[in-house]
Design a protein around this motif. Structure first.
Motif, mmCIF file in Angstrom:
data_model
loop_
_atom_site.group_PDB
_atom_site.id
_atom_site.type_symbol
_atom_site.label_atom_id
_atom_site.label_comp_id
_atom_site.label_asym_id
_atom_site.label_seq_id
_atom_site.Cartn_x
_atom_site.Cartn_y
_atom_site.Cartn_z
ATOM 1 N N ARG A 118 0.837 -1.203 0.000
ATOM 2 C CA ARG A 118 0.000 0.000 0.000
ATOM 3 C C ARG A 118 0.870 1.252 0.000
ATOM 4 O O ARG A 118 0.617 2.210 -0.722
ATOM 5 N N ASN B 129 0.928 4.066 -2.870
ATOM 6 C CA ASN B 129 0.656 5.467 -2.538
ATOM 7 C C ASN B 129 1.824 6.385 -2.868
ATOM 8 O O ASN B 129 1.627 7.554 -3.191
ATOM 9 N N HIS C 76 -12.018 1.084 -10.356
ATOM 10 C CA HIS C 76 -12.368 0.140 -9.296
ATOM 11 C C HIS C 76 -12.183 -1.307 -9.747
ATOM 12 O O HIS C 76 -11.877 -2.180 -8.938
ATOM 13 N N SER D 22 -6.671 -0.958 -7.269
ATOM 14 C CA SER D 22 -7.448 0.210 -6.863
ATOM 15 C C SER D 22 -7.482 0.298 -5.344
ATOM 16 O O SER D 22 -7.799 -0.681 -4.666
ATOM 17 N N PRO D 23 -7.167 1.464 -4.788
ATOM 18 C CA PRO D 23 -7.231 1.619 -3.332
ATOM 19 C C PRO D 23 -8.614 1.305 -2.764
ATOM 20 O O PRO D 23 -8.728 0.893 -1.614
ATOM 21 N N SER D 24 -9.639 1.457 -3.568
ATOM 22 C CA SER D 24 -10.994 1.189 -3.087
ATOM 23 C C SER D 24 -11.252 -0.300 -2.870
ATOM 24 O O SER D 24 -12.259 -0.668 -2.277
ATOM 25 N N ARG D 25 -10.349 -1.163 -3.333
ATOM 26 C CA ARG D 25 -10.526 -2.611 -3.176
ATOM 27 C C ARG D 25 -9.558 -3.235 -2.174
ATOM 28 O O ARG D 25 -9.658 -4.412 -1.869
ATOM 29 N N ASP D 26 -8.621 -2.471 -1.680
ATOM 30 C CA ASP D 26 -7.597 -2.964 -0.755
ATOM 31 C C ASP D 26 -8.248 -3.532 0.508
ATOM 32 O O ASP D 26 -8.976 -2.833 1.205
ATOM 33 N N TYR E 14 -9.481 0.305 4.214
ATOM 34 C CA TYR E 14 -10.487 1.029 4.993
ATOM 35 C C TYR E 14 -10.138 1.005 6.480
ATOM 36 O O TYR E 14 -10.297 1.998 7.189
ATOM 37 N N GLU F 144 -7.296 3.428 7.109
ATOM 38 C CA GLU F 144 -7.788 4.806 7.104
ATOM 39 C C GLU F 144 -8.460 5.163 8.426
ATOM 40 O O GLU F 144 -8.581 6.339 8.758
ATOM 41 N N THR G 248 -15.395 -4.653 7.797
ATOM 42 C CA THR G 248 -14.720 -3.512 7.177
ATOM 43 C C THR G 248 -13.649 -3.934 6.180
ATOM 44 O O THR G 248 -13.044 -3.088 5.536
ATOM 45 N N ARG H 38 -12.195 -5.347 2.692
ATOM 46 C CA ARG H 38 -12.644 -5.212 1.305
ATOM 47 C C ARG H 38 -12.314 -6.467 0.515
ATOM 48 O O ARG H 38 -12.135 -7.528 1.074
#
Length: 117
Positions: A38, A42, A58, A63-67, A71, A74, A110, A112
């Motif tokens: 990650r 980044n 996505h 994609s960071p939205s699938r890592d 979440y 973050e 939480t 993904r």
């Protein structure tokens, strides 16, 4: 200067050489290795896309939205060197690894889709 379309194949090849992606079902996904990947994404890859005003879709496993842990990462808060706080419920821990265990035990929903290791 090369365009985004010309650089895209290079970027994809570089990603696949650096990272092997496995879809997570019930398999083990090492959190530490995911954190390192990650950080690489980044630092090196996402800024490249931002330079061209592009986003990683996505549907891409990177994609960071699938890592899988993105979440959760973050929602970690390091209040001090010996205090880590869960932003989901406010519980605090002395070490980050205990917060990670808390995420696994108390907030498994939480996670993904993809393990990036």
């Amino acid at each position: 200067m090369k365009t985004l379309n010309q650089m895209m194949p290079f970027t994809i090849i570089m990603l696949y050489r650096l990272i092997s992606v496995s879809m997570v079902t019930s398999s083990f996904c090492p959190r530490l290795e995911s954190k390192l990947v990650r950080r690489l994404l980044n630092k090196e890859i996402i800024p490249f896309y931002q330079q061209f005003n592009a986003v990683i879709p996505h549907s891409c496993p990177f994609s960071p939205s699938r890592d899988i842990y993105g979440y959760q990462e973050e929602n970690k808060f390091e209040e001090s060197a010996t205090k880590w706080v869960c932003d989901f419920c406010g519980k605090s821990f002395y070490e980050e690894r205990f917060l990670d265990q808390h995420f696994d035990n108390r907030h498994p929903e939480t996670k993904r889709e993809v393990c990036v290791t």
